[in-house]
Design a protein around this motif. Structure first.
Motif, PDB file in Angstrom:
ATOM      1  N   MET A  79      21.514  12.852  35.243  1.00  0.00           N
ATOM      2  CA  MET A  79      21.871  11.677  34.526  1.00  0.00           C
ATOM      3  C   MET A  79      23.158  11.679  33.803  1.00  0.00           C
ATOM      4  O   MET A  79      23.799  11.014  33.177  1.00  0.00           O
ATOM      5  N   GLY A  80      23.865  13.006  33.992  1.00  0.00           N
ATOM      6  CA  GLY A  80      25.118  13.303  33.538  1.00  0.00           C
ATOM      7  C   GLY A  80      25.032  13.985  32.083  1.00  0.00           C
ATOM      8  O   GLY A  80      25.774  14.731  31.823  1.00  0.00           O
ATOM      9  N   ASP A  81      23.907  13.983  31.632  1.00  0.00           N
ATOM     10  CA  ASP A  81      23.636  14.869  30.570  1.00  0.00           C
ATOM     11  C   ASP A  81      22.701  15.973  30.698  1.00  0.00           C
ATOM     12  O   ASP A  81      21.700  16.093  29.798  1.00  0.00           O
ATOM     13  N   GLY A  82      22.471  16.348  32.040  1.00  0.00           N
ATOM     14  CA  GLY A  82      21.378  17.088  32.516  1.00  0.00           C
ATOM     15  C   GLY A  82      20.332  16.479  32.956  1.00  0.00           C
ATOM     16  O   GLY A  82      20.183  15.176  33.136  1.00  0.00           O
ATOM     17  N   ASP A  83      19.369  17.283  33.713  1.00  0.00           N
ATOM     18  CA  ASP A  83      18.491  16.879  34.737  1.00  0.00           C
ATOM     19  C   ASP A  83      17.275  16.307  33.749  1.00  0.00           C
ATOM     20  O   ASP A  83      16.827  16.819  32.966  1.00  0.00           O
ATOM     21  N   ARG A  84      17.094  15.115  34.515  1.00  0.00           N
ATOM     22  CA  ARG A  84      15.573  14.311  34.094  1.00  0.00           C
ATOM     23  C   ARG A  84      14.702  14.257  34.994  1.00  0.00           C
ATOM     24  O   ARG A  84      14.857  13.963  36.152  1.00  0.00           O
ATOM     25  N   ASP A  85      13.307  14.279  34.384  1.00  0.00           N
ATOM     26  CA  ASP A  85      12.111  13.978  35.569  1.00  0.00           C
ATOM     27  C   ASP A  85      11.700  12.452  35.225  1.00  0.00           C
ATOM     28  O   ASP A  85      11.443  12.130  34.280  1.00  0.00           O
ATOM     29  N   ILE A  86      11.977  11.844  36.425  1.00  0.00           N
ATOM     30  CA  ILE A  86      11.607  10.429  36.253  1.00  0.00           C
ATOM     31  C   ILE A  86      10.410  10.095  37.500  1.00  0.00           C
ATOM     32  O   ILE A  86      10.460  10.838  38.640  1.00  0.00           O
ATOM     33  N   CYS A  87       9.681   9.215  37.081  1.00  0.00           N
ATOM     34  CA  CYS A  87       8.504   8.981  38.059  1.00  0.00           C
ATOM     35  C   CYS A  87       8.366   7.471  38.255  1.00  0.00           C
ATOM     36  O   CYS A  87       8.421   6.591  37.031  1.00  0.00           O
ATOM     37  N   ILE A  88       8.171   6.946  39.639  1.00  0.00           N
ATOM     38  CA  ILE A  88       8.070   5.507  39.795  1.00  0.00           C
ATOM     39  C   ILE A  88       6.823   5.225  40.499  1.00  0.00           C
ATOM     40  O   ILE A  88       6.276   6.038  41.311  1.00  0.00           O
ATOM     41  N   GLY A  89       5.928   4.281  40.219  1.00  0.00           N
ATOM     42  CA  GLY A  89       4.743   4.078  40.967  1.00  0.00           C
ATOM     43  C   GLY A  89       4.764   3.049  41.609  1.00  0.00           C
ATOM     44  O   GLY A  89       5.378   1.864  41.051  1.00  0.00           O
ATOM     45  N   GLY A  90       4.121   2.615  42.623  1.00  0.00           N
ATOM     46  CA  GLY A  90       4.393   1.224  43.645  1.00  0.00           C
ATOM     47  C   GLY A  90       3.649   1.297  44.816  1.00  0.00           C
ATOM     48  O   GLY A  90       3.027   2.141  45.037  1.00  0.00           O
ATOM     49  N   ARG A  91       3.959   0.475  45.597  1.00  0.00           N
ATOM     50  CA  ARG A  91       3.168   0.466  46.757  1.00  0.00           C
ATOM     51  C   ARG A  91       4.210  -0.066  47.938  1.00  0.00           C
ATOM     52  O   ARG A  91       5.104  -0.845  47.975  1.00  0.00           O
ATOM     53  N   TYR A  92       3.816   0.877  49.108  1.00  0.00           N
ATOM     54  CA  TYR A  92       4.726   0.308  50.286  1.00  0.00           C
ATOM     55  C   TYR A  92       3.942  -0.622  51.137  1.00  0.00           C
ATOM     56  O   TYR A  92       2.600  -0.624  51.488  1.00  0.00           O
TER      57      TYR A  92
END
Length: 177
Positions: A99-112
């Motif tokens: 993200m420009g200031d180091g790595d971040r862990d992101i999680c997204i929940g959804g449906r295909y």
């Protein structure tokens, strides 16, 4: 062939298509991704909408800022009508993002929401729409050079990456044994 057996085999082929696509996207493997879609397919992820060729060029090699992805698939509800199927599959998608200031862990929940078509006895996606149910920023990513839980790794191949991780070697030797 018995209709019940054929329906079971169709459902398994559909699940296999969706699972291999997730692996292909995580590994940024154009062959695996292409095998899951019909060439005339359309995709709509909200952040990207377009034909399959444009989608493939977008997802492979992927953004340089995203070093790792992992799509965990949940249940699929599959409704088959002849040579077409409508499928809703739960997904939790992890992304390690610079993200420009180091790595971040992101999680997204959804449906295909996938519409698949069976052509020449093969099930592939003709249209995909992503619905987003939740998003979570887990914060600063772990520094894998330190190992995990205070214990150093004995080799460098234990950490995953979108491109060039140990799973490529694992699958390339699977057929030789």
């Amino acid at each position: 062939m018995d209709a019940a057996l054929e329906a079971l085999l169709d459902r398994e082929a559909i699940r296999d298509c969706i699972g291999r696509l997730a692996r292909g996207e995580d590994r940024r493997d154009p062959g695996m991704i292409s095998a899951a879609y019909w060439p005339d397919a359309e995709t709509d992820y909200g952040v990207f909408k377009g034909d399959f060729a444009t989608y493939l060029a977008w997802v492979v090699p992927g953004a340089d800022a995203i070093s790792n992805t992992q799509h965990g698939l949940g249940q699929s509800v599959i409704e088959i009508q002849g040579d077409q199927a409508r499928v809703e599959t739960q997904v939790s998608a992890y992304h390690r993002i610079d993200m420009g200031d180091g790595d971040r862990d992101i999680c997204i929940g959804g449906r295909y929401l996938d519409r698949l078509e069976k052509r020449n006895d093969a099930w592939r996606i003709a249209h995909r729409l992503m619905l987003y149910d939740w998003y979570q920023d887990w914060g600063q990513s772990i520094d894998w050079t330190q190992g995990v839980m205070g214990m150093a790794f004995s080799a460098g191949h234990y950490t995953g990456r979108s491109i060039g991780d140990h799973s490529e070697t694992f699958f390339s030797i699977a057929g030789t044994r």
